[in-house]
Design an enzyme around this catalytic site. Sequence first.
Site, mmCIF file in Angstrom:
data_model
loop_
_atom_site.group_PDB
_atom_site.id
_atom_site.type_symbol
_atom_site.label_atom_id
_atom_site.label_comp_id
_atom_site.label_asym_id
_atom_site.label_seq_id
_atom_site.Cartn_x
_atom_site.Cartn_y
_atom_site.Cartn_z
ATOM 1 N N ASP A 381 0.857 -1.278 0.027
ATOM 2 C CA ASP A 381 0.020 -0.270 -0.032
ATOM 3 C C ASP A 381 0.958 1.334 -0.098
ATOM 4 O OD1 ASP A 381 -2.233 1.711 0.436
ATOM 5 O OD2 ASP A 381 -1.907 1.583 2.267
ATOM 6 N N PHE A 515 -11.030 24.175 -6.457
ATOM 7 C CA PHE A 515 -10.039 23.220 -7.229
ATOM 8 C C PHE A 515 -10.985 22.038 -7.737
ATOM 9 C CE2 PHE A 515 -7.884 19.099 -7.246
ATOM 10 C CZ PHE A 515 -6.874 19.489 -8.109
ATOM 11 N N ARG A 571 6.671 18.229 -4.441
ATOM 12 C CA ARG A 571 5.240 18.479 -5.037
ATOM 13 C C ARG A 571 5.179 20.031 -5.112
ATOM 14 N NH1 ARG A 571 1.889 13.778 -3.135
ATOM 15 N NH2 ARG A 571 -0.010 15.252 -3.039
ATOM 16 N N GLY A 652 -5.205 3.475 -3.969
ATOM 17 C CA GLY A 652 -6.267 4.007 -4.567
ATOM 18 C C GLY A 652 -6.009 5.543 -5.019
ATOM 19 N N ASP A 653 -4.681 6.023 -4.956
ATOM 20 C CA ASP A 653 -4.601 7.280 -5.343
ATOM 21 C C ASP A 653 -4.516 7.863 -6.931
ATOM 22 O OD1 ASP A 653 -4.226 8.783 -3.287
ATOM 23 O OD2 ASP A 653 -2.079 8.783 -2.789
ATOM 24 N N ASN A 782 -8.574 -1.323 4.338
ATOM 25 C CA ASN A 782 -8.638 -1.520 2.950
ATOM 26 C C ASN A 782 -7.386 -2.417 2.329
ATOM 27 O OD1 ASN A 782 -6.713 0.375 3.582
ATOM 28 N ND2 ASN A 782 -7.089 1.711 1.565
ATOM 29 N N ASP A 783 -6.477 -2.716 3.143
ATOM 30 C CA ASP A 783 -5.294 -3.731 2.822
ATOM 31 C C ASP A 783 -5.553 -5.128 3.335
ATOM 32 O OD1 ASP A 783 -3.901 -1.499 1.678
ATOM 33 O OD2 ASP A 783 -3.270 -0.771 3.711
#
Length: 1141
Positions: A381, A515, A571, A652-653, A782-783
């Site tokens: 993950d 955004f 970033r 999930g990104d 979720n894992d």
Amino acid sequence: NKKSEITPIFFTDLNTVKKIGNAIKTYKYNAFTFLPLNLYEQLKRAANLYFLALLILQIIPEISTLPWYTTLIPLVVVLGVTAIKDLVDDLARHRMDKEINNRKSEVLLNGRFQEAKWRDIQVGDVVRMKKNDFIPADILLLSSSNPNSLCYVETAELDGETNLKFKMGLRVTDERLQEERQLAEFNALIECEEPNNRLDKFLGMMLWNREQYPLELDNMLLRGCKVRNTEECHGLVIFAGADTKIMRNGGKTRFKRTKIDELMNYMVYTIFALLLLVAAGLAIGHTYWYEDIGSKAWYLYDGKDQDASYRGFLSFWGYIIVLNTMVPISLYVSVEVIRLGQSKFINWDLQMYFAEKDTPAKARTTTLNEQLGQIEYIFSDKTGTLTQNIMAFKKCTIAGRSYGCKKILQKGLRSWNRYADKKFQFMDNYLVAHVRSKKDRDAMEFFKLLSLCHTVMVENKDGELVYQAASPDEGALVTAARNFGFVFLSRTQDTITIREMDQETTYEMLALLDFNSDRKRMSIILKFPDGRIRLYCKGADTVIYERLAPNSRHKETTQTALDVFANETLRTLCLCYKDISAQEYEAWSRKHKDAQLTLSNRDAALDRVYEQIENNLMLIGATAIEDKLQDGVPETIAKLAKADIKIWVLTGDKKETAENIGYSCSLLTDDMQIHYGEDKLSIRQANRRNEPQTVYRRKKKPAEPFFTQPGKNALIITGGCWLHDGKRSEMNSLPQIDFVDMACECEAVICCRVTPKQKANVVSLVKKYKKAVTLSIGDGANDVNMIKTADIGVGISGQEGMQAVMSSDYAFAQFRYLQRLLLVHGRWSYIRMCKFLRFFFFKNFAFTLVHFWYSFFSGYSSQVAYEDWFITLYNLCYSSLPVLLVGLLDQDVNDRLSLKFPKLYLPGQQGTLFNYKNFFISLFHGIFVSLIIFFIPYGAFLQTMGQDGEAPSDYQSFAVVTASSLIFTVNLQISLDTSYWTFVNCFAVLGSIAIYFGIMFDIHSAGIHVIFPSIFTFTGAASNALRQPYLWLTIILTVGISLLPVICIQFLHKTIWPSVGDKVQRNRKKYEMELEEKEKKKQPSAFQRGRRSRRSAYAFSHSRGYADLISSGRSIRRRPAARGGPQDSIREVPHREAENI
């Protein structure tokens, strides 16, 4: 596979509806099923069934050649120890289930709220939850104490995210269902989807008072989440217990077994087949011998009237019992002891202990340790596993000048700024000086923009400002502005208040242009106190540069800085502004209001209006944010890659976010060619459609490689048709096969936008089509499915909840400990287990096959070659401890060299240390040693006269000599195979030999014979035989000839064909000195990032903000008449969706 998306589940009358319980069950046994179920599971193991059959044979007097208790006692011990271990594990599951099922919640019963246990909650119940309560089931939010039925939840147990997210009830239920009386009278019909594992989707419809209302995921509170910043809320239970989404995502608990376990089972079958063949051959030999010799020799008459065939039949079963020690039951006891010891070593490893959170490593299973040394694929993950999900403001460029590059830590922010965050660090004191001087207008404007252009919410807690942002990036930028003196204090529906250095200013917010992933930017239009109107904008450099005014300055220098920041995998985000005249704003405002009222395609209409105002912008500078990785992640991934372990990140990104993290954690490197999988798969499928006959030739004709260019490849792919669930035909499974083939050609793979179920499917596909050993590592619910599906599941324990840990096989606090778990503990465990098994099979073949050679001289009569007590104690006392200690303590090189040379891990992946080849080598080695041990004493005893004139050629003396030769041989052989000598090993070898002689002289003594004359029959045999020097020379000769070939082969092998391990061992001292010198010289240095030029990932990863909430005023109770300080600021509004799935 299109099905109707909504399956009706009706709650017509909530008082009479059929109830579905909320209790969960993760345990396997209860008081009644434990014994039968556990025995059934254990007897499915081939060896246990084999020993049970042997026990039954030994009870039959006619064929029993050994006492029945020699098998019963070890079998009961083995079954009992395993049963106790299983019972302890299941009791822990019982305790966990009981703790969860007995949690308390308030349920509406008989018109009022009463406390009830979670297990008693049923579908259709109305539940009241308060701040910091766990949500007991999947619940439809009806109303809350917050305005507009907003409810804030923490989803750490679900997805590992600690950022808060908000949920919202329907306006109609919020307005009419606040009081107990109203809730008690609530009577609705709800139609919704059937229970499923989709965490990102819910569809339903509520019919109430003849009106229909749509239901979606935003209206649902999911089990496992925690209510935050909401004093009270009410909800209706939709799914309970095993039907809830968190339980559906748990996946089926699979019984995991190692490759070595499977091999051992097959080897037991092989040995059993050999045993049947040998016993059958000897039984046939006995039949012919009895006909030719036995029936005619008067001195062999036993008084039984049995023909030769029947005697051969009995002899067959007798030899089955005599030769059963080829697979002794002690093998399985020893394997369990070794695994338990290796698990304890993992638990006790201080280098895997995370002191910051007092979290040690934990082996939650004892059956998979050696599999850790065979991992080929790791599935990880991202959020909370590789990253901390913490953003840090690292660098910036303002008016062409970059800051944060110098390693000068700013100090004393708190001394002049009482709102400064103590934890904030920025490595450049010059910028602080510039801002404090108030002379650099660009720097002032830069931080003013950061403090105003955002959708962050603020709350005052005990005098401290607490920000809640739509994404961690946004929170980091507002926090940075706050630390440089531009403090965001509060906001209302149409104002925003900040503190500029030491002056408080309130700006009127005219418009907030939020955004989204298409715009990749956000803007705010403000009216200054002096009447000026200005637009502030921040966004990705790709979209901002297109909208800059021709006369905007610093474009080239900022672009250079952006490239530098991007190379460091930071970033980036560009900041700009635009002054707007009152007339221009009025004209634009009318268009904006018209777009807001559009009923169809409203978002597209708004985007077109936004475009008209977001142009001719003036560039101020750019920010650079670091998505903080966990400590040691890049080094760990690089080291595992050198061990030829493929690492796949399943997240999930969005694709751009995942790619950025891939570079920062060294999963992706500059020498890799990046491929986007959807394009490759679509080309392959198009080619297949053009040539349909290739489908049928697929099995015969190998698939063409996807990447023909030389060099390293990396794959980035979004979850799609290749991950659909359900049974698939050969035609439909081809996209999955293509995906696996393509991905396995790459050094690194990143799968984006995958659901928890799809994560498990990826693991299943690799296991199915590549037959590879897999490991999954994650930290959230979720894992869980992925962790359960893989051969090894690892949970990251920490602040993100314990769902992943509870489902894992191993747990620790930091990703970096994975390299030690695999390259040290895993490799050692594999080497030790392989060495143990090879030697164990050898020593038992050498021991048992002496009976086979002896049978040629005993009329194939299933008579044993040794004394009965020697057979009983051989595996228990005389040869077990040295090999057991090798299985527990042996190491070819120490832990530091194991980490320095990851290539040492390769033999485990290739399975070269224990396979059928090694098994047959052990078999032939055992045959050779048994031949030497039998025939050299046999030759020495022929026509021999002792010193006292007596012939020492009796059966009992022969048994003593062969047994003594065997004990010396096997104990010295394990000494040759031991790589790591300790006092304990030395004591075990010498002690085993000493114990043998001590027990033998006791058993052969006259005293014990007098007490038990029928059991101890070898009276004086040992003392009589071993006082003869001739027999000692025989023992020495036997042992020497047995060991000499092994010594020669080992010498030649290590000299001519040395393995990597042999080379490291040979130069061990040199390498250890190099490591010590390196540590002395080592200076802390910054992580060197790649040089590839990449674009910003910030705007892509940023979720949609709170502009709708702010503009509508939903989250704001009322506009304060006058500001009284930070304590009057708005309630905390958290992140709604941090990791989109």
